[in-house]
Design a protein around this motif. Structure first.
Motif, short mmCIF file in Angstrom:
data_model
loop_
_atom_site.label_atom_id
_atom_site.label_comp_id
_atom_site.label_asym_id
_atom_site.label_seq_id
_atom_site.Cartn_x
_atom_site.Cartn_y
_atom_site.Cartn_z
N GLN A 5 28.23 -24.55 25.55
CA GLN A 5 28.36 -25.70 24.66
C GLN A 5 27.38 -25.64 23.48
O GLN A 5 27.48 -26.43 22.54
N THR A 6 26.42 -24.74 23.53
CA THR A 6 25.44 -24.65 22.45
C THR A 6 26.09 -24.04 21.21
O THR A 6 26.71 -22.98 21.30
N PRO A 7 25.97 -24.70 20.05
CA PRO A 7 26.50 -24.08 18.82
C PRO A 7 25.88 -22.70 18.61
O PRO A 7 24.70 -22.49 18.92
N HIS A 8 26.66 -21.79 18.08
CA HIS A 8 26.14 -20.45 17.81
C HIS A 8 25.27 -20.47 16.55
O HIS A 8 25.48 -21.30 15.67
N VAL A 41 22.81 -29.14 19.75
CA VAL A 41 22.09 -28.02 20.37
C VAL A 41 21.32 -28.51 21.59
O VAL A 41 21.44 -27.94 22.69
N LEU A 42 20.55 -29.58 21.42
CA LEU A 42 19.69 -30.03 22.51
C LEU A 42 20.50 -30.62 23.66
O LEU A 42 20.16 -30.42 24.83
N SER A 43 21.59 -31.32 23.33
CA SER A 43 22.41 -31.94 24.39
C SER A 43 23.15 -30.90 25.21
O SER A 43 23.63 -31.20 26.31
N MET A 69 21.99 -28.34 26.65
CA MET A 69 21.18 -27.69 27.69
C MET A 69 20.66 -28.73 28.68
O MET A 69 19.88 -29.62 28.29
N PRO A 70 21.07 -28.64 29.93
CA PRO A 70 20.68 -29.66 30.93
C PRO A 70 19.17 -29.89 31.03
O PRO A 70 18.74 -31.02 31.22
N ASP A 71 18.38 -28.82 30.87
CA ASP A 71 16.92 -29.02 30.94
C ASP A 71 16.44 -29.96 29.85
O ASP A 71 15.59 -30.83 30.08
N TYR A 72 16.95 -29.80 28.65
CA TYR A 72 16.53 -30.69 27.56
C TYR A 72 16.99 -32.12 27.83
O TYR A 72 16.28 -33.08 27.54
N VAL A 73 18.18 -32.27 28.39
CA VAL A 73 18.67 -33.61 28.72
C VAL A 73 17.68 -34.29 29.66
O VAL A 73 17.30 -35.46 29.47
N GLU A 74 17.21 -33.56 30.64
CA GLU A 74 16.26 -34.11 31.59
C GLU A 74 14.91 -34.42 30.92
O GLU A 74 14.32 -35.48 31.13
#
Lengths: 352, 352
Positions: free
Chosen positions: B346-349, B154-156, B158-163
């Motif tokens: 890419q986020t799991p539902h 889930v976290l991976s 979203m680009p903002d979370y990656v940053e």
């Protein structure tokens, strides 16, 4: 759509309005920006004047507390914020919401952002305004599952709420009631505007606010006729249309049993009529449609082009439309989490 | 309890430590304020120094986002904030929490406020610290019901979370993992202190911070021996005791099947041993006990005096103790609701 602007625009461009292709086929074609200004308006950064009732600030402050207070639900677990999450897109990112007893609702939760700019509330427009809307989830058995008297009992049990209601409704003998609760919630929600999207900057004259591809997407949006429904400030939210004008959508997108506006309006003779949803912040509010069945904007765009406009889009068109829609993401409001008073021995216990 | 202060206090007062009645029976009785300073400490307004790891601010900012993100749960409905509501008492005001699938947990949700000041986490102290604690609710089937890999997925996505993870954990090759998620959450929770309660002002010398009756309650608190368990900065949270030292509590207060710390520690031979809960902000955190079965402080105080101390209190004693406990309500932190990134394809539902 603002009438004066429309007339001016027609005079300037020297064309006659004819559906959505008004600008596309003229010799002296107006700029894309002028076309955009014809169909759309900038999101205001202030609450619309007609919403500014007496003691508005006090109502907003109270409404913000109510919005986050799970004790408005029977289980004291579900708040307005649970399904209209202001950290996300003002919705909950699910196909349908989960409410009391883990029951699911029948339709996708719409965003609260900019909802004050719509002609009516709910997918079927059955609530005239935010004040009417605010009452329904609190008392729906599958959502917050409370009752008018219980909500009044809960709020009256806490001295801070008694004071806040008195300040927000100083002319009332009994400031705490279901109606005032709805009024305060509506006042807070009316402030949840998301101005300054790249598209708004573009409408205000900043050519560079949209990329080349986004401008191509905007051109497609106008040329294809998306603007027949998705127009004005909210790019939607101001008219009703059948979901399936040209072709019947697949059942996963349009479940057979949900007849839409016909279920709540005797005067509607057609099935599957819904309020056109806003496209503001649409990149934040997947999944899409009243059924919450399309998980990407690409899918939603392709389906809509086919069933509403009889158009099969190529991937380039889809991509540019989706990138254009990215430009509709505004600045979400900064909200401070309210500090709520403790329950008292008079507060009803949660039931679950 | 600070050792140096303890020794100084003993020297000054010229008495020998003997249980909780150390000050009560001496000729040259120290002031109530001195007695209070012997047993209790002021809540710091800064995070304890040992918590200040590298890139602490970035970890806190990330942890705040994670704390409010319901997408850490399988249903994407339940966040840390759902049961540790920072608008309320850092808990959820229910006997036991409601989690995934409307399942209820076995014990009352403890407050997150000042939890960093405890010796261990959970009612049975099975988590050494907040870092260990943070993992459990996310993966508990009755709470958030997610899994380590799903949280990372889930976290991976979203680009903002990656940053944000890269900024908070710049030395890691793969910044996003279950461990870093727990570390960031713990960093945020460690900041949730509630300083400046009236009692803290009193400890710092402001005599008028407590009313006359509150001082009487404090005196009772010390004389009766409540301080044997509820001492130090958090008035609790730093020791383990059997619930039922002198008398067996009624089953509604102490359900037979929940043996407490014995269930998780082989070295514990006694049943019904629990971590002493903090009394900080106790007026905000009803219902009480690990069972969440006492809905008023009056009830909780009477039960505790009887089952732990073999004391039957009269109504005046109860009232003064409860009013004293009101003085333990500190200033809750002002928290801005974080703005979270949109899910991506890419986020799991959510699954529910």
């Amino acid at each position: 759509m603002p009438v004066i602007k429309t007339i001016l625009c027609l005079v300037v461009s020297g064309v006659v309005l004819s559906g959505s292709a008004v600008f596309a086929q003229t010799e002296s074609e107006p700029s894309l920006q002028d076309q955009a200004r014809f169909y759309f308006d900038v999101i205001p950064d202030q609450v619309p004047r007609q919403e500014l009732v007496d003691h508005f600030e006090e109502k907003v402050a109270l409404g913000q507390r109510l919005f986050f207070d799970p004790r408005l639900s029977l289980s004291q677990t579900v708040s307005c914020h649970s399904c209209h999450n202001l950290s996300l897109g003002g919705d909950d990112g699910r196909s349908v919401s989960v409410g009391h007893g883990w029951q699911t609702g029948p339709r996708n939760a719409p965003t609260v952002f900019n909802s004050v700019l719509q002609i009516a509330q709910f997918w079927d427009g059955r609530a005239r305004d935010l004040i009417e809307q605010a009452g329904a989830p609190m008392t729906s058995p599958v959502e917050m599952a409370s009752t008018d008297p219980m909500i009044c009992d809960v709020l009256s049990s806490m001295p801070d709420y008694v004071e806040w209601f008195s300040r927000a409704f100083p002319d009332r003998n009994n400031p705490i009631c279901f109606a005032t609760t709805r009024h305060a919630l509506a006042a807070f929600v009316s402030t949840l505007l998301t101005p300054d999207a790249p598209f708004d900057c573009y409408l205000q004259g900043q050519q560079s606010a949209l990329t080349r591809v986004q401008k191509e997407g905007l051109r497609q949006f106008i040329t294809l006729g998306c603007t027949q429904c998705h127009m004005s400030t909210n790019l939607g939210g101001n008219s009703y249309y059948r979901f399936g004008v040209k072709h019947e959508p697949e059942q996963r997108y349009r479940p057979v049993a949900d007849l839409g506006r016909r279920q709540v309006m005797e005067t509607i003779r057609e099935d599957y009529v819904f309020k056109v949803p806003t496209l503001r912040n649409v990149a934040l509010t997947a999944p899409y449609f009243h059924s919450g069945s399309a998980w990407t904007l690409e899918e939603a765009v392709e389906v809509m082009a086919w069933v509403q406009l009889d158009k099969k889009l190529n991937p380039t068109q889809v991509d540019s439309l989706v990138l254009f829609m990215d430009s509709l993401t505004g600045i979400r409001p900064t909200v401070t989490l309210p500090l709520l008073p403790a329950s008292t021995p008079q507060t009803p216990h949660p039931s679950y």
